[in-house]
Design a protein around this motif. Structure first.
Motif: not given
Length: 154
Positions: A81-85, A97-101, A126-132, A146-154
């Motif tokens: 569900x995630x990958x190092x960028x 892969x999603x904001x929930x994850x 030394x530091x871990x940054x997790x992004x949606x 313009x939307x103020x939400x991320x428009x992520x599908x759940x």
């Protein structure tokens, strides 16, 4: 014969000449003996390790290890569900892969950081940054909302 060339009589049995140096066969060569020696063939892994230390490639190898062994380090459940960028200046950016994850990974970031430190060694991460997930902008016409939400599908 010149005056400087004086013929010495041959030595008698058991006697040596004063300027006689016994000649040793292979005097410059030392035999390794029955034990291991530095001149013996070395295992390839040891030679590669010495080459990496000598050339300073250890940090590059550790950085590549994060990406190559990601599923092994964090486990297959998280890796699905995630990958190092990217890994730059010790900061590892992980994209979920999603904001929930992303939220779930942020809750467990200390455990993930501990696993990375245990596998790769101190100082690699030394530091871990997790992004949606990032989504492309939706511009389909001359007017847009313009939307103020991320428009992520759940």
């Amino acid at each position: 014969m010149a005056d400087d060339d004086v013929a010495l009589p041959p030595p008698r049995w058991g006697q040596r000449r004063s300027n006689f140096v016994p000649r040793r066969r292979f005097a410059s060569r030392k035999w390794s003996g029955p034990g291991p020696d530095k001149r013996d063939p070395q295992p390839l892994g040891r030679l590669l390790g010495q080459t990496m230390r000598r050339n300073g490639w250890q940090t590059n190898l550790a950085h590549a290890g994060v990406f190559a062994r990601w599923a092994q380090i964090v486990g297959s459940d998280i890796a699905d569900h995630c990958r190092p960028e990217s890994l730059k200046d010790g900061e590892l950016v992980v994209v979920a892969e999603s904001t929930a994850w992303a939220t779930q990974l942020r809750l467990f970031h200390k455990q993930i950081y501990a696993k990375l430190t245990a596998e790769l060694g101190r100082g690699v991460v030394t530091r871990l940054r997790i992004q949606g997930p990032t989504q492309p902008g939706r511009v389909n016409g001359p007017r847009r909302v313009r939307f103020n939400i991320s428009r992520d599908t759940f």
